[in-house]
Design an enzyme around this catalytic site. Structure first.
Site, PDB file in Angstrom:
ATOM      1  N   GLY A  17       0.798  -1.186  -0.050  1.00 53.79           N
ATOM      2  CA  GLY A  17      -0.004   0.161   0.053  1.00 53.79           C
ATOM      3  C   GLY A  17       1.033   1.238  -0.086  1.00 53.79           C
ATOM      4  O   GLY A  17       1.718   1.309   0.858  1.00 53.79           O
ATOM      5  N   PHE A  20      -0.640   7.158   2.744  1.00 57.48           N
ATOM      6  CA  PHE A  20       0.069   7.837   3.588  1.00 57.48           C
ATOM      7  C   PHE A  20       1.033   6.895   4.644  1.00 57.48           C
ATOM      8  O   PHE A  20       2.120   7.130   4.805  1.00 57.48           O
ATOM      9  CB  PHE A  20      -0.778   8.670   4.723  1.00 57.48           C
ATOM     10  CG  PHE A  20      -1.844   9.687   4.084  1.00 57.48           C
ATOM     11  CD1 PHE A  20      -0.905  10.848   3.598  1.00 57.48           C
ATOM     12  CD2 PHE A  20      -2.901   9.722   4.134  1.00 57.48           C
ATOM     13  CE1 PHE A  20      -1.374  11.686   3.180  1.00 57.48           C
ATOM     14  CE2 PHE A  20      -3.630  10.585   3.230  1.00 57.48           C
ATOM     15  CZ  PHE A  20      -2.918  11.822   2.999  1.00 57.48           C
ATOM     16  N   GLU A 177     -18.377  17.847   4.102  1.00 60.62           N
ATOM     17  CA  GLU A 177     -17.461  18.898   3.275  1.00 60.62           C
ATOM     18  C   GLU A 177     -18.152  18.754   1.591  1.00 60.62           C
ATOM     19  O   GLU A 177     -18.214  19.784   1.025  1.00 60.62           O
ATOM     20  CB  GLU A 177     -16.237  18.274   3.227  1.00 60.62           C
ATOM     21  CG  GLU A 177     -15.359  18.494   4.451  1.00 60.62           C
ATOM     22  CD  GLU A 177     -13.885  18.057   4.617  1.00 60.62           C
ATOM     23  OE1 GLU A 177     -13.600  16.981   3.889  1.00 60.62           O
ATOM     24  OE2 GLU A 177     -13.332  18.765   5.153  1.00 60.62           O
ATOM     25  N   ASP A 307      -5.312   3.013   8.092  1.00 64.67           N
ATOM     26  CA  ASP A 307      -6.946   2.660   7.952  1.00 64.67           C
ATOM     27  C   ASP A 307      -7.076   1.066   8.107  1.00 64.67           C
ATOM     28  O   ASP A 307      -8.334   0.709   8.129  1.00 64.67           O
ATOM     29  CB  ASP A 307      -7.205   3.302   6.546  1.00 64.67           C
ATOM     30  CG  ASP A 307      -7.883   4.616   6.748  1.00 64.67           C
ATOM     31  OD1 ASP A 307      -7.271   5.288   7.630  1.00 64.67           O
ATOM     32  OD2 ASP A 307      -8.244   5.227   5.802  1.00 64.67           O
TER      33      ASP A 307
HETATM   34  C1  LIG Z   1     -13.210  11.363   1.124  1.00 58.23           C
HETATM   35  C2  LIG Z   1     -11.962  11.258   2.290  1.00 58.23           C
HETATM   36  C3  LIG Z   1     -11.634  12.561   2.788  1.00 58.23           C
HETATM   37  C4  LIG Z   1     -10.721  12.531   4.018  1.00 58.23           C
HETATM   38  N1  LIG Z   1     -10.345  13.589   4.564  1.00 58.23           N
HETATM   39  C5  LIG Z   1      -9.238  13.798   5.339  1.00 58.23           C
HETATM   40  C6  LIG Z   1      -8.872  14.841   5.822  1.00 58.23           C
HETATM   41  O1  LIG Z   1      -9.335  15.884   5.673  1.00 58.23           O
HETATM   42  N2  LIG Z   1      -7.631  14.595   6.827  1.00 58.23           N
HETATM   43  C7  LIG Z   1      -7.341  13.343   7.412  1.00 58.23           C
HETATM   44  O2  LIG Z   1      -6.286  13.255   8.283  1.00 58.23           O
HETATM   45  N3  LIG Z   1      -7.904  12.388   6.744  1.00 58.23           N
HETATM   46  C8  LIG Z   1      -8.726  12.296   5.909  1.00 58.23           C
HETATM   47  N4  LIG Z   1      -9.310  11.139   5.449  1.00 58.23           N
HETATM   48  C9  LIG Z   1      -8.698   9.906   5.937  1.00 58.23           C
HETATM   49  C10 LIG Z   1      -7.216   9.582   5.258  1.00 58.23           C
HETATM   50  O3  LIG Z   1      -7.487   9.833   3.919  1.00 58.23           O
HETATM   51  C11 LIG Z   1      -6.976   8.147   5.391  1.00 58.23           C
HETATM   52  O4  LIG Z   1      -6.935   8.203   6.946  1.00 58.23           O
HETATM   53  C12 LIG Z   1      -5.562   7.572   4.916  1.00 58.23           C
HETATM   54  O5  LIG Z   1      -5.786   7.845   3.533  1.00 58.23           O
HETATM   55  C13 LIG Z   1      -5.117   6.409   5.542  1.00 58.23           C
HETATM   56  O6  LIG Z   1      -4.047   6.109   4.905  1.00 58.23           O
HETATM   57  P1  LIG Z   1      -3.532   4.882   4.832  1.00 58.23           P
HETATM   58  O7  LIG Z   1      -2.015   4.740   4.417  1.00 58.23           O
HETATM   59  O8  LIG Z   1      -3.862   3.838   5.776  1.00 58.23           O
HETATM   60  O9  LIG Z   1      -4.389   4.153   3.300  1.00 58.23           O
HETATM   61  P2  LIG Z   1      -4.717   4.753   1.989  1.00 58.23           P
HETATM   62  O10 LIG Z   1      -4.383   6.297   1.917  1.00 58.23           O
HETATM   63  O11 LIG Z   1      -5.875   4.575   1.594  1.00 58.23           O
HETATM   64  O12 LIG Z   1      -3.459   4.218   0.988  1.00 58.23           O
HETATM   65  C14 LIG Z   1      -3.671   2.526   0.735  1.00 58.23           C
HETATM   66  C15 LIG Z   1      -3.112   2.211  -0.342  1.00 58.23           C
HETATM   67  O13 LIG Z   1      -3.004   0.714  -0.511  1.00 58.23           O
HETATM   68  C16 LIG Z   1      -3.449   0.488  -1.546  1.00 58.23           C
HETATM   69  N5  LIG Z   1      -4.013  -1.075  -1.921  1.00 58.23           N
HETATM   70  C17 LIG Z   1      -5.192  -1.533  -1.276  1.00 58.23           C
HETATM   71  N6  LIG Z   1      -5.377  -2.582  -1.686  1.00 58.23           N
HETATM   72  C18 LIG Z   1      -4.160  -3.095  -2.007  1.00 58.23           C
HETATM   73  C19 LIG Z   1      -3.732  -4.254  -2.540  1.00 58.23           C
HETATM   74  N7  LIG Z   1      -4.523  -5.548  -2.663  1.00 58.23           N
HETATM   75  N8  LIG Z   1      -2.505  -4.506  -3.202  1.00 58.23           N
HETATM   76  C20 LIG Z   1      -1.686  -3.366  -3.479  1.00 58.23           C
HETATM   77  N9  LIG Z   1      -2.171  -2.247  -2.964  1.00 58.23           N
HETATM   78  C21 LIG Z   1      -3.583  -2.088  -2.223  1.00 58.23           C
HETATM   79  C22 LIG Z   1      -4.253   1.526  -2.234  1.00 58.23           C
HETATM   80  O14 LIG Z   1      -4.342   1.550  -3.651  1.00 58.23           O
HETATM   81  C23 LIG Z   1      -3.607   2.632  -1.761  1.00 58.23           C
HETATM   82  O15 LIG Z   1      -2.671   3.445  -2.449  1.00 58.23           O
HETATM   83  C24 LIG Z   1     -10.115  11.261   4.261  1.00 58.23           C
HETATM   84  C25 LIG Z   1     -10.481  10.083   3.738  1.00 58.23           C
HETATM   85  C26 LIG Z   1     -11.563  10.029   2.813  1.00 58.23           C
HETATM   86  C27 LIG Z   1     -11.782   8.945   1.944  1.00 58.23           C
END
Ligand SMILES: Cc1cc2nc3c(=O)[nH]c(=O)nc-3n(C[C@H](O)[C@H](O)[C@H](O)COP(=O)(O)OP(=O)(O)OC[C@H]3O[C@@H](n4cnc5c(N)ncnc54)[C@H](O)[C@@H]3O)c2cc1C
Length: 441
Positions: A17, A20, A177, A307
């Site tokens: 992934g 962030f 939003e 997440d």
């Molecule tokens: C509409 C929206 C608005 C938001 N606004 C805010 C905000 O204003 N402030 C804030 O702090 N947070 C906000 N968030 C929450 C924040 O974006 C998430 O908490 C954050 O992106 C989580 O980061 P992550 O690295 O865990 O996952 P993600 O950023 O979701 O990254 C996960 C990655 O894993 C990849 N992936 C998934 N499955 C697979 C697989 N099987 N194989 C390979 N790759 C895979 C995906 O393509 C993605 O690139 C918002 C979320 C959304 C949906």
């Protein structure tokens, strides 16, 4: 690999992934002697989710929030980026299998595949509602809004078919939003492009099962958001469930039927499928319940972050799903891996709470800052929002000067949009079949 006294051979880390959490982890490990990282992402680019609704409501292009992972890591030694979909994970063997069948083994696994929309088994929602979780989702929402306006400009009778009713599901930050920005787009921007569309008939309706908006915030913050949305003409249906979504209507729990061609789903999320593909019993939201040091119980060299994980914190069973939680957990996991490689134990994650914030519309933001939740409204909340987003953007290598220029433009000329953003032909969006009615769920 280390024998506890130092690093003898190369240590391999597979990160699943490029969100962030994954980017922050891989960046922290980059350039470390004897550490080789493979970063896997199914899209090959990072999607900056906090700005998705700006893409959906024509404030930003999709390119503005899409960051190529190979580019982010092009000068980072020891990190290989691969575009690949992980279909299963063997925690015991510390291997991941890709959709083509290839299996990769590692000394350390970092699971950071994020979340996906949760439709809570609502009939028709998966097929007919528009989620807002990816850049493509956001483009499709914008395409649908513009297509509706184009069609109504050609045939104003479509208003009677509910063409100008827009329904947002979810009263959390995403729903609030999106509702605020959509109302401003409809009333302040689109009349300049489609002067014959009777926007006086347009309705933006926000539906949530809860009785208040922004339930993670204080009661006053929820009331402020409600007031700001009312001011923009958004109707609130709180304490109401969405019972069914059809191509041309949404049915609410109280029996009301709203004719519409756009239902935006901001109604909840659950962990990415990878969490369920690990053979573990998952916790709340389908997420992996991790230990305080972010490792998966029973697997001291497997981390789950952002997440995808329920990360315990103090008295809280889990930290919220936020960009800053994901980013900080990514850095922390990298430091813990380096500690383990050096023969030291990993440390419990300590989250530096930046607060929570939401932008309800132009010059109407709300922020609760720091662990004591100091509440800010309006201009100061906007500045706090900017600061937190700048930090998130900085980590993924965004051009901060361009972002500041956008923020200034947004603040000073909120109703200005480039022609490109308002051109539906640039989005590959399906035409609406106005004869399609009900029951296609
Ligand atoms: C509409 C929206 C608005 C938001 N606004 C805010 C905000 O204003 N402030 C804030 O702090 N947070 C906000 N968030 C929450 C924040 O974006 C998430 O908490 C954050 O992106 C989580 O980061 P992550 O690295 O865990 O996952 P993600 O950023 O979701 O990254 C996960 C990655 O894993 C990849 N992936 C998934 N499955 C697979 C697989 N099987 N194989 C390979 N790759 C895979 C995906 O393509 C993605 O690139 C918002 C979320 C959304 C949906």
């Amino acid at each position: 690999m280390s024998d506890g006294a130092g690093m003898d051979t190369e240590v391999s880390v597979v990160v699943v992934g490029g969100g962030f959490a994954g980017v922050a982890c891989a960046k922290r490990l980059a350039g470390r002697d004897g550490v080789r990282v493979v970063l896997l992402d199914r899209d090959g680019f990072h999607q900056f989710q906090p700005l998705l609704y700006q893409v959906a409501t024509a404030e930003l292009t999709s390119q503005d929030i899409r960051f190529d992972l190979a580019r982010i890591f092009r000068d980072k030694a020891g990190v290989e980026v691969r575009t690949a979909d992980v279909t299963s994970v063997d925690l015991q063997a510390k291997t991941v299998t890709l959709d083509g069948g290839e299996t990769l083994a590692a000394d350390y696994l970092v699971l950071a595949a994020g979340a996906q929309p949760n439709f809570f088994h609502t009939p028709g929602a998966r097929e007919n509602a528009f989620p807002l979780y990816s850049v493509e989702d956001a483009r499709q929402v914008r395409g649908r809004i513009l297509t509706v306006f184009e069609d109504v400009a050609r045939d104003p009778r479509l208003v009677e078919e509910g063409a100008l009713n827009f329904v947002i599901v979810g009263g959390g930050p995403t729903g609030v939003e999106t509702a605020g920005a959509l109302a401003e787009l409809i009333h302040d921007v689109l009349p300049g492009v489609y002067p014959t569309v009777p926007v006086g008939h347009a309705q933006v309706i926000l539906v949530d099962l809860g009785h208040a908006l922004l339930s993670a915030f204080s009661e006053q913050a929820g009331a402020y958001a409600a007031k700001q949305l009312h001011r923009r003409g958004v109707q609130l249906r709180l304490g109401t469930a969405v019972k069914q979504v059809d191509p041309d209507r949404v049915t609410l729990g109280d029996g009301q039927v709203i004719k519409t061609r756009l239902v935006v789903w901001g109604g909840g999320e659950k962990a990415a499928d990878v969490a369920g593909a690990c053979g573990l019993a998952t916790g709340r939201g389908g997420r992996i319940d991790v230990q305080p040091d972010l490792t998966v119980p029973g697997h001291p060299r497997v981390y789950a972050l952002g997440d995808m994980a329920n990360i315990p914190s103090g008295d809280e069973p889990a930290l919220p799903q936020l960009g800053s939680v994901a980013q900080q957990s990514g850095r922390w996991a990298a430091d813990n891996i380096l500690a383990q490689v050096g023969g030291q134990p990993p440390h419990p994650f300590h989250y530096r709470d930046k607060g929570i914030m939401a932008m309800i519309g132009t010059k109407a933001a709300i922020a609760e800052i720091g662990p004591h939740r100091h509440e800010l409204h309006g201009r100061f909340a906007f500045l706090a929002w900017l600061g937190v987003h700048m930090e998130l953007l900085g980590e993924i290598g965004a051009e901060l000067k361009a972002y500041m220029a956008w923020a200034q433009e947004f603040y000073l000329r909120p109703h200005h949009r480039s022609a490109e953003l308002l051109d539906p032909s640039r989005i590959d969006t399906p035409r609406i079949d106005w004869n399609q009615q009900g029951g296609a769920s």
